[in-house]
Scaffold this active site. Structure first.
Site, PDB file in Angstrom:
ATOM      1  N   ARG A   1      -4.364  -2.053   8.043  1.00 27.94           N
ATOM      2  CA  ARG A   1      -4.033  -1.865   6.638  1.00 27.94           C
ATOM      3  C   ARG A   1      -4.994  -1.316   5.665  1.00 27.94           C
ATOM      4  O   ARG A   1      -5.047  -0.166   5.495  1.00 27.94           O
ATOM      5  CB  ARG A   1      -3.292  -3.096   6.026  1.00 27.94           C
ATOM      6  CG  ARG A   1      -2.547  -2.806   5.044  1.00 27.94           C
ATOM      7  CD  ARG A   1      -3.224  -2.678   3.524  1.00 27.94           C
ATOM      8  NE  ARG A   1      -3.951  -3.906   3.129  1.00 27.94           N
ATOM      9  CZ  ARG A   1      -4.890  -3.861   2.498  1.00 27.94           C
ATOM     10  NH1 ARG A   1      -5.140  -2.787   1.680  1.00 27.94           N
ATOM     11  NH2 ARG A   1      -5.823  -4.860   2.049  1.00 27.94           N
ATOM     12  N   ASP A   2      -5.899  -2.073   5.491  1.00 30.52           N
ATOM     13  CA  ASP A   2      -6.958  -1.535   4.305  1.00 30.52           C
ATOM     14  C   ASP A   2      -7.895  -0.395   5.087  1.00 30.52           C
ATOM     15  O   ASP A   2      -8.111   0.356   4.647  1.00 30.52           O
ATOM     16  CB  ASP A   2      -7.959  -2.864   4.177  1.00 30.52           C
ATOM     17  CG  ASP A   2      -8.555  -2.655   2.836  1.00 30.52           C
ATOM     18  OD1 ASP A   2      -9.024  -1.683   2.289  1.00 30.52           O
ATOM     19  OD2 ASP A   2      -8.849  -3.617   2.001  1.00 30.52           O
TER      20      ASP A   2
ATOM     21  N   ASN B   1     -14.243  -2.651   4.215  1.00 28.87           N
ATOM     22  CA  ASN B   1     -14.461  -4.205   4.178  1.00 28.87           C
ATOM     23  C   ASN B   1     -15.679  -4.424   5.038  1.00 28.87           C
ATOM     24  O   ASN B   1     -15.961  -3.460   5.886  1.00 28.87           O
ATOM     25  CB  ASN B   1     -13.295  -4.925   4.600  1.00 28.87           C
ATOM     26  CG  ASN B   1     -12.135  -4.585   3.701  1.00 28.87           C
ATOM     27  OD1 ASN B   1     -11.448  -3.727   4.138  1.00 28.87           O
ATOM     28  ND2 ASN B   1     -12.052  -5.635   2.791  1.00 28.87           N
TER      29      ASN B   1
ATOM     30  N   HIS C   1     -15.807  -5.904   0.036  1.00 28.99           N
ATOM     31  CA  HIS C   1     -15.984  -4.189   0.393  1.00 28.99           C
ATOM     32  C   HIS C   1     -17.456  -4.147   0.542  1.00 28.99           C
ATOM     33  O   HIS C   1     -18.077  -4.933  -0.298  1.00 28.99           O
ATOM     34  CB  HIS C   1     -15.376  -3.325  -0.281  1.00 28.99           C
ATOM     35  CG  HIS C   1     -13.886  -3.333  -0.108  1.00 28.99           C
ATOM     36  ND1 HIS C   1     -13.325  -2.308   0.862  1.00 28.99           N
ATOM     37  CD2 HIS C   1     -12.629  -3.941  -0.133  1.00 28.99           C
ATOM     38  CE1 HIS C   1     -11.944  -2.458   0.849  1.00 28.99           C
ATOM     39  NE2 HIS C   1     -11.477  -3.484   0.364  1.00 28.99           N
TER      40      HIS C   1
ATOM     41  N   HIS D   1     -12.713 -11.322   0.481  1.00 30.72           N
ATOM     42  CA  HIS D   1     -12.498  -9.903   0.860  1.00 30.72           C
ATOM     43  C   HIS D   1     -13.418  -9.096   0.193  1.00 30.72           C
ATOM     44  O   HIS D   1     -13.080  -8.575  -1.027  1.00 30.72           O
ATOM     45  CB  HIS D   1     -10.994  -9.603   0.429  1.00 30.72           C
ATOM     46  CG  HIS D   1     -10.304  -8.476   0.624  1.00 30.72           C
ATOM     47  ND1 HIS D   1      -9.453  -7.973   1.584  1.00 30.72           N
ATOM     48  CD2 HIS D   1     -10.500  -7.019   0.160  1.00 30.72           C
ATOM     49  CE1 HIS D   1      -9.217  -6.891   1.658  1.00 30.72           C
ATOM     50  NE2 HIS D   1      -9.818  -6.271   0.697  1.00 30.72           N
TER      51      HIS D   1
ATOM     52  N   CYS E   1      -9.939   2.012  -1.163  1.00 27.50           N
ATOM     53  CA  CYS E   1      -8.766   1.619  -1.611  1.00 27.50           C
ATOM     54  C   CYS E   1      -8.471   3.045  -2.147  1.00 27.50           C
ATOM     55  O   CYS E   1      -9.442   3.647  -2.908  1.00 27.50           O
ATOM     56  CB  CYS E   1      -8.562   0.755  -2.555  1.00 27.50           C
ATOM     57  SG  CYS E   1      -7.253   0.844  -3.681  1.00 27.50           S
TER      58      CYS E   1
HETATM   59  P1  HMG Z   1       6.499   2.958  -9.343  1.00 23.60           P
HETATM   60  O1  HMG Z   1       6.248   4.229  -9.333  1.00 23.60           O
HETATM   61  O2  HMG Z   1       6.179   2.319 -10.772  1.00 23.60           O
HETATM   62  O3  HMG Z   1       7.768   2.077  -8.827  1.00 23.60           O
HETATM   63  O4  HMG Z   1       5.456   2.333  -8.276  1.00 23.60           O
HETATM   64  P2  HMG Z   1       9.163   2.371  -9.156  1.00 23.60           P
HETATM   65  O5  HMG Z   1       9.904   0.788  -9.047  1.00 23.60           O
HETATM   66  O6  HMG Z   1       9.423   2.842 -10.430  1.00 23.60           O
HETATM   67  O7  HMG Z   1       9.828   3.338  -8.070  1.00 23.60           O
HETATM   68  C1  HMG Z   1       9.499   4.909  -8.012  1.00 23.60           C
HETATM   69  C2  HMG Z   1       9.825   5.096  -6.698  1.00 23.60           C
HETATM   70  O8  HMG Z   1       9.194   4.405  -5.483  1.00 23.60           O
HETATM   71  C3  HMG Z   1      11.182   4.991  -6.230  1.00 23.60           C
HETATM   72  O9  HMG Z   1      11.594   5.934  -5.285  1.00 23.60           O
HETATM   73  C4  HMG Z   1      11.329   3.582  -5.364  1.00 23.60           C
HETATM   74  O10 HMG Z   1      12.434   3.731  -4.529  1.00 23.60           O
HETATM   75  C5  HMG Z   1      10.195   3.982  -4.816  1.00 23.60           C
HETATM   76  P3  HMG Z   1      12.493   7.519  -6.002  1.00 23.60           P
HETATM   77  O11 HMG Z   1      13.543   6.992  -6.687  1.00 23.60           O
HETATM   78  O12 HMG Z   1      11.441   8.156  -6.844  1.00 23.60           O
HETATM   79  O13 HMG Z   1      12.701   7.996  -4.693  1.00 23.60           O
HETATM   80  N1  HMG Z   1       9.382   2.460  -4.240  1.00 23.60           N
HETATM   81  C6  HMG Z   1       9.258   2.285  -2.953  1.00 23.60           C
HETATM   82  N2  HMG Z   1       9.185   2.749  -1.841  1.00 23.60           N
HETATM   83  C7  HMG Z   1       8.671   2.360  -0.834  1.00 23.60           C
HETATM   84  N3  HMG Z   1       8.290   1.047  -0.615  1.00 23.60           N
HETATM   85  C8  HMG Z   1       8.313   0.238  -1.968  1.00 23.60           C
HETATM   86  C9  HMG Z   1       8.465   1.026  -3.183  1.00 23.60           C
HETATM   87  N4  HMG Z   1       8.771   0.641  -4.320  1.00 23.60           N
HETATM   88  C10 HMG Z   1       9.100   1.502  -5.091  1.00 23.60           C
HETATM   89  N5  HMG Z   1       7.661  -0.959  -1.985  1.00 23.60           N
HETATM   90  C11 HMG Z   1       4.519   0.667  -6.585  1.00 23.60           C
HETATM   91  C12 HMG Z   1       5.115   0.932  -8.256  1.00 23.60           C
HETATM   92  C13 HMG Z   1       3.985  -0.796  -6.739  1.00 23.60           C
HETATM   93  C14 HMG Z   1       5.650   0.884  -5.701  1.00 23.60           C
HETATM   94  C15 HMG Z   1       3.306   1.993  -6.357  1.00 23.60           C
HETATM   95  O14 HMG Z   1       2.514   1.783  -7.517  1.00 23.60           O
HETATM   96  C16 HMG Z   1       2.800   1.600  -4.890  1.00 23.60           C
HETATM   97  O15 HMG Z   1       3.262   1.546  -4.142  1.00 23.60           O
HETATM   98  N6  HMG Z   1       1.427   1.243  -5.243  1.00 23.60           N
HETATM   99  C17 HMG Z   1       0.710   0.841  -3.839  1.00 23.60           C
HETATM  100  C18 HMG Z   1      -0.676   0.930  -4.130  1.00 23.60           C
HETATM  101  C19 HMG Z   1      -1.272   0.589  -2.798  1.00 23.60           C
HETATM  102  O16 HMG Z   1      -0.755   0.444  -1.924  1.00 23.60           O
HETATM  103  N7  HMG Z   1      -2.693   0.572  -2.897  1.00 23.60           N
HETATM  104  C20 HMG Z   1      -3.449   0.108  -1.794  1.00 23.60           C
HETATM  105  C21 HMG Z   1      -3.378  -1.382  -1.440  1.00 23.60           C
HETATM  106  S1  HMG Z   1      -4.223  -2.518  -2.609  1.00 23.60           S
HETATM  107  C22 HMG Z   1      -5.798  -2.574  -2.037  1.00 23.60           C
HETATM  108  O17 HMG Z   1      -6.173  -1.967  -1.209  1.00 23.60           O
HETATM  109  C23 HMG Z   1      -6.655  -3.714  -2.551  1.00 23.60           C
HETATM  110  C24 HMG Z   1      -6.681  -4.854  -1.479  1.00 23.60           C
HETATM  111  O18 HMG Z   1      -7.099  -4.513  -0.177  1.00 23.60           O
HETATM  112  C25 HMG Z   1      -7.635  -5.795  -2.191  1.00 23.60           C
HETATM  113  C26 HMG Z   1      -8.957  -5.223  -2.671  1.00 23.60           C
HETATM  114  O19 HMG Z   1      -9.674  -4.719  -1.715  1.00 23.60           O
HETATM  115  O20 HMG Z   1      -9.224  -5.701  -3.887  1.00 23.60           O
HETATM  116  C27 HMG Z   1      -5.435  -5.493  -1.259  1.00 23.60           C
HETATM  117 MG    MG Z   2      -9.357  -4.142   0.238  1.00 20.21          MG
END
Ligand code: HMG
Ligand code: MG
Length: 308
Positions: free
Chosen positions: A22-23, A255, A215, A213, A246
């Protein structure tokens, strides 16, 4: 003989949460679903007990994870392994349920700037979404893990107050998360800033509910991890071949590499139950697909030894 105090406080065993599929792969372009499945299958045979396999997030924001359902459907599951996924909201949780994920993770940030960029809402709005996710996950008997990003520094807001991390960690646990993973998202922490942050968190939270966690952007992750282990943390997120980053933390590298953690633990007499060579092999295979080399020094050393 030199007496090293810290060694006495190290855990006898730790759990590793492998976040590479995933990450690691959320930050790589054009990885085939087949390669992802092969990676998870290879890791499943290494003794790892928890593999973060994908993310049910918006494909508009993170297209790299758009095939997570196919990855979950394609892997050969081991009964001993937990296959988990990120779920930022109810829609993500529903997809994870469909994919038969064993566990899901919500992901919050200790800084407003990163929360807005990463999940398009404030910290308090995110907690509302997460309580919905937790409520439904509980109905399905799916355990929920919590992440907190930017536990020492944020790429948008600067330094993070350790008290904010402590309060958010307690909130996530009180809401029903079984564990909280503390993310040094941009890898700027050093053992002293990690110690200050953990000191604050462990004032109100059991160390057994915490995962590290870290990086490795500035090459500090292993040192930071050692610091965390000395403070009672027994769960570690790491990534095969040191893959990762990210999309919302530009320039952040992967990581801490699982291979490096395994080697350090072996040297420290800490049990992991994981076969280092099997993980390194899985790392070399996926790196071949990515046309890059593992960033793990241990993996490199093993490779040189084998090809000498
Ligand atoms: P948004 O635009 O505010 O969401 O995004 P919304 O509810 O307004 O929906 C907009 C559109 O997205 C709609 O589709 C929804 O259906 C769709 P449309 O009508 O425009 O066709 N949608 C989705 N589609 C698939 N799966 C879903 C989903 N939700 C809504 N779950 C949202 C908000 C959270 C969805 C968006 O900002 C997002 O997906 N963000 C993900 C960011 C991400 O993955 N970042 C990387 C992971 S985090 C990380 O790496 C840190 C970590 O490792 C820890 C660390 O290192 O610190 C964990
Ligand atoms: Mg991470």
């Amino acid at each position: 003989m030199i007496h090293i105090d810290n060694v006495n406080s190290l855990p006898k065993a730790i759990d590793i949460i492998e976040v590479g599929p995933r990450d690691g792969l959320q930050n790589e372009q054009a990885v085939s679903t087949k390669s992802k499945i092969q990676l998870v299958d290879a890791l499943s045979l290494s003794g790892l007990l928890h593999i973060e396999t994908g993310a049910f997030v918006s494909p508009k924001y993170v297209p790299q994870m758009a095939d997570s359902i196919d990855v979950f459907n394609g892997i050969k599951r081991s009964d001993h392994v937990v296959y988990s996924a990120l779920t930022p909201n109810r829609k993500g949780l529903e997809a994870a349920i469909e994919a038969n994920a064993d566990s899901v993770a919500i992901f919050a940030s200790a800084s407003e700037g990163f929360s807005q960029r990463n999940i398009n809402c404030s910290i308090s709005e995110s907690l509302n979404r997460f309580s919905d996710v937790i409520e439904v996950a509980e109905q399905y008997g799916i355990p929920v893990r919590g992440y907190i990003s930017c536990v020492t520094d944020c790429p948008y807001d600067g330094k993070t107050d350790p008290k904010t991390v402590a309060s958010l960690a307690k909130t996530l646990l009180d809401m029903g998360c079984y564990e909280v993973s503390l993310g040094d998202t941009i890898g700027t922490g050093t053992p002293n800033t990690i110690a200050n942050m953990l000191d604050s968190v462990l004032g109100s939270v059991d160390p057994l509910s915490i995962s590290a966690h870290f990086h490795d952007t500035y090459g500090q992750a292993l040192a930071n991890l050692y610091q965390a282990l000395c403070m009672g943390v027994t769960k570690v997120d790491s990534s095969v071949a040191g893959l990762g980053g990210c999309p919302y933390a530009r320039g952040a590298s992967g990581n801490v590499a699982t291979e490096d953690v395994l080697y350090m633990c072996k040297g420290l007499g800490i049990e992991t139950g994981i076969d280092l060579k099997a993980v390194a092999q899985a790392g070399w295979e996926i790196c071949k697909q990515l046309n890059k080399q593992p960033s793990s020094k241990v993996s490199w050393a093993l490779y040189q030894q084998a090809h000498y």
